[in-house]
Design a protein around this motif. Structure first.
Motif, PDB file in Angstrom:
ATOM      1  N   LYS A 111     -25.660  -8.769 -43.074  1.00  0.00           N
ATOM      2  CA  LYS A 111     -26.811  -9.596 -43.437  1.00  0.00           C
ATOM      3  C   LYS A 111     -27.118 -10.648 -42.364  1.00  0.00           C
ATOM      4  N   PRO A 112     -27.478 -10.191 -41.178  1.00  0.00           N
ATOM      5  CA  PRO A 112     -27.742 -11.137 -40.090  1.00  0.00           C
ATOM      6  C   PRO A 112     -29.068 -11.874 -40.278  1.00  0.00           C
ATOM      7  N   GLY A 113     -29.181 -13.015 -39.619  1.00  0.00           N
ATOM      8  CA  GLY A 113     -30.450 -13.715 -39.567  1.00  0.00           C
ATOM      9  C   GLY A 113     -31.285 -13.244 -38.395  1.00  0.00           C
ATOM     10  N   LEU A 114     -30.596 -12.670 -37.388  1.00  0.00           N
ATOM     11  CA  LEU A 114     -31.266 -12.195 -36.180  1.00  0.00           C
ATOM     12  C   LEU A 114     -30.619 -10.911 -35.713  1.00  0.00           C
ATOM     13  N   VAL A 115     -31.449  -9.965 -35.294  1.00  0.00           N
ATOM     14  CA  VAL A 115     -30.966  -8.734 -34.665  1.00  0.00           C
ATOM     15  C   VAL A 115     -31.482  -8.715 -33.229  1.00  0.00           C
ATOM     16  N   ILE A 116     -30.555  -8.632 -32.268  1.00  0.00           N
ATOM     17  CA  ILE A 116     -30.923  -8.424 -30.861  1.00  0.00           C
ATOM     18  C   ILE A 116     -30.906  -6.920 -30.655  1.00  0.00           C
ATOM     19  N   LEU A 117     -32.063  -6.342 -30.400  1.00  0.00           N
ATOM     20  CA  LEU A 117     -32.247  -4.898 -30.539  1.00  0.00           C
ATOM     21  C   LEU A 117     -32.713  -4.247 -29.244  1.00  0.00           C
ATOM     22  N   ASP A 118     -31.878  -3.378 -28.706  1.00  0.00           N
ATOM     23  CA  ASP A 118     -32.276  -2.565 -27.555  1.00  0.00           C
ATOM     24  C   ASP A 118     -33.309  -1.535 -28.017  1.00  0.00           C
ATOM     25  N   LEU A 119     -34.290  -1.250 -27.159  1.00  0.00           N
ATOM     26  CA  LEU A 119     -35.346  -0.324 -27.567  1.00  0.00           C
ATOM     27  C   LEU A 119     -34.976   1.131 -27.367  1.00  0.00           C
ATOM     28  N   ILE A 120     -34.364   1.436 -26.226  1.00  0.00           N
ATOM     29  CA  ILE A 120     -34.127   2.833 -25.863  1.00  0.00           C
ATOM     30  C   ILE A 120     -32.674   3.197 -26.145  1.00  0.00           C
ATOM     31  N   MET A 121     -32.462   3.952 -27.222  1.00  0.00           N
ATOM     32  CA  MET A 121     -31.120   4.403 -27.612  1.00  0.00           C
ATOM     33  C   MET A 121     -31.217   5.843 -28.083  1.00  0.00           C
ATOM     34  N   PRO A 122     -30.137   6.610 -27.936  1.00  0.00           N
ATOM     35  CA  PRO A 122     -30.163   7.984 -28.459  1.00  0.00           C
ATOM     36  C   PRO A 122     -30.212   7.984 -29.979  1.00  0.00           C
ATOM     37  N   GLY A 123     -30.728   9.050 -30.559  1.00  0.00           N
ATOM     38  CA  GLY A 123     -30.834   9.121 -32.015  1.00  0.00           C
ATOM     39  C   GLY A 123     -31.974   8.235 -32.480  1.00  0.00           C
ATOM     40  N   MET A 124     -31.657   7.305 -33.369  1.00  0.00           N
ATOM     41  CA  MET A 124     -32.671   6.382 -33.878  1.00  0.00           C
ATOM     42  C   MET A 124     -32.883   5.255 -32.868  1.00  0.00           C
ATOM     43  N   ASP A 125     -34.083   5.177 -32.286  1.00  0.00           N
ATOM     44  CA  ASP A 125     -34.319   4.156 -31.261  1.00  0.00           C
ATOM     45  C   ASP A 125     -34.666   2.804 -31.893  1.00  0.00           C
ATOM     46  N   GLY A 126     -34.815   1.797 -31.031  1.00  0.00           N
ATOM     47  CA  GLY A 126     -35.073   0.446 -31.507  1.00  0.00           C
ATOM     48  C   GLY A 126     -36.394   0.290 -32.231  1.00  0.00           C
ATOM     49  N   PHE A 127     -37.383   1.098 -31.856  1.00  0.00           N
ATOM     50  CA  PHE A 127     -38.683   1.023 -32.526  1.00  0.00           C
ATOM     51  C   PHE A 127     -38.541   1.372 -34.012  1.00  0.00           C
ATOM     52  N   GLU A 128     -37.784   2.439 -34.284  1.00  0.00           N
ATOM     53  CA  GLU A 128     -37.594   2.866 -35.669  1.00  0.00           C
ATOM     54  C   GLU A 128     -36.714   1.882 -36.438  1.00  0.00           C
ATOM     55  N   VAL A 129     -35.676   1.343 -35.777  1.00  0.00           N
ATOM     56  CA  VAL A 129     -34.827   0.349 -36.438  1.00  0.00           C
ATOM     57  C   VAL A 129     -35.667  -0.861 -36.840  1.00  0.00           C
ATOM     58  N   CYS A 130     -36.498  -1.337 -35.916  1.00  0.00           N
ATOM     59  CA  CYS A 130     -37.359  -2.486 -36.203  1.00  0.00           C
ATOM     60  C   CYS A 130     -38.315  -2.182 -37.346  1.00  0.00           C
ATOM     61  N   ARG A 131     -38.919  -1.006 -37.317  1.00  0.00           N
ATOM     62  CA  ARG A 131     -39.846  -0.627 -38.382  1.00  0.00           C
ATOM     63  C   ARG A 131     -39.156  -0.655 -39.736  1.00  0.00           C
ATOM     64  N   GLN A 132     -37.918  -0.112 -39.786  1.00  0.00           N
ATOM     65  CA  GLN A 132     -37.198  -0.075 -41.056  1.00  0.00           C
ATOM     66  C   GLN A 132     -36.832  -1.478 -41.536  1.00  0.00           C
ATOM     67  N   ILE A 133     -36.442  -2.349 -40.602  1.00  0.00           N
ATOM     68  CA  ILE A 133     -36.119  -3.732 -40.982  1.00  0.00           C
ATOM     69  C   ILE A 133     -37.338  -4.422 -41.579  1.00  0.00           C
ATOM     70  N   LYS A 134     -38.459  -4.312 -40.884  1.00  0.00           N
ATOM     71  CA  LYS A 134     -39.643  -5.096 -41.241  1.00  0.00           C
ATOM     72  C   LYS A 134     -40.425  -4.523 -42.423  1.00  0.00           C
ATOM     73  N   THR A 135     -40.208  -3.257 -42.771  1.00  0.00           N
ATOM     74  CA  THR A 135     -40.926  -2.680 -43.909  1.00  0.00           C
ATOM     75  C   THR A 135     -40.094  -2.681 -45.192  1.00  0.00           C
ATOM     76  N   ASN A 136     -38.845  -3.150 -45.106  1.00  0.00           N
ATOM     77  CA  ASN A 136     -37.978  -3.253 -46.275  1.00  0.00           C
ATOM     78  C   ASN A 136     -38.021  -4.690 -46.779  1.00  0.00           C
ATOM     79  N   ALA A 137     -38.426  -4.883 -48.025  1.00  0.00           N
ATOM     80  CA  ALA A 137     -38.557  -6.234 -48.571  1.00  0.00           C
ATOM     81  C   ALA A 137     -37.251  -7.015 -48.517  1.00  0.00           C
ATOM     82  N   ASP A 138     -36.109  -6.324 -48.559  1.00  0.00           N
ATOM     83  CA  ASP A 138     -34.813  -7.002 -48.529  1.00  0.00           C
ATOM     84  C   ASP A 138     -34.416  -7.470 -47.140  1.00  0.00           C
TER      85      ASP A 138
END
Length: 197
Positions: A111-138
């Protein structure tokens, strides 16, 4: 699960132990618990947090506010090591994740207050991680600082469109990084910070 009470299985999941191990701690009195009228054991969340803190067990940050917890997500071990070293002395509670899937688990448990997120990663990239964080109400309240060694207008626009709160380019410089982190964690309003490096 209520905010105040945990069952034995719930406590076991929180610290990645078996039910039997948690039961042993309850029986020896290391974890305070009480019995319900139906004979079931319940552990107060505060008692369980105290037990975990005494034993330096994961997650370490129950007693810290969100803005002291930072999750660093990068597939490059040397970047994780460098960022951890930069932030370690500033009294943040830190966790790392090596890919997007690992990040998803850590976000829900740490339950972090901040995520430092690399964009280019194998598998699920940073764009998708960010999208999932920001579209989840929790998790939408979590600040996202996007970092990349592949700076381009397209990458910048794309990650900001996914809801990232700030954007920095690698190599990261400590003063700029710390200033950005502080401004994000200190923000008292929902307005995003479009910081570029």
């Amino acid at each position: 699960m209520t905010d105040d009470l945990l069952t034995i299985p719930q406590a076991a999941r929180l610290c990645a132990m078996s039910r039997g191990t948690i039961w042993k701690y309850v029986k020896t009195g290391e974890i305070n618990a009480y019995r319900t009228p139906g004979g079931q054991y319940r552990i107060r969340q505060t008692d369980f947090n105290d037990f975990m803190q005494r034993n330096n067990m994961y997650p370490r940050a129950f007693h810290e506010p969100d803005n002291h917890r930072i999750l660093i997500v990068d597939d490059e071990p040397q970047i994780l090591k460098m960022l951890t070293a930069m932030l370690f002395r500033d009294e943040y509670s830190l966790e790392t994740a090596k890919d997007g899937f690992d990040a998803g688990v850590k976000i829900m448990t740490f339950k972090p207050g901040l995520v430092i997120l690399d964009l280019i990663m194998p598998g699920m990239d940073g764009f998708e991680v960010c999208r999932q964080i920001k579209t989840n109400a929790d998790t939408a309240h979590i600040k996202v600082l996007a970092v990349t060694g592949y700076d381009s207008e397209e990458n910048r626009d794309k990650i900001l469109a996914q809801g990232a709160d700030a954007y920095l380019t690698k190599p990261l410089f400590k003063d700029n990084l710390m200033q950005t982190i502080q401004s994000l964690l200190d923000a008292e309003n929902p307005n995003t910070h479009r910081v570029s490096g």
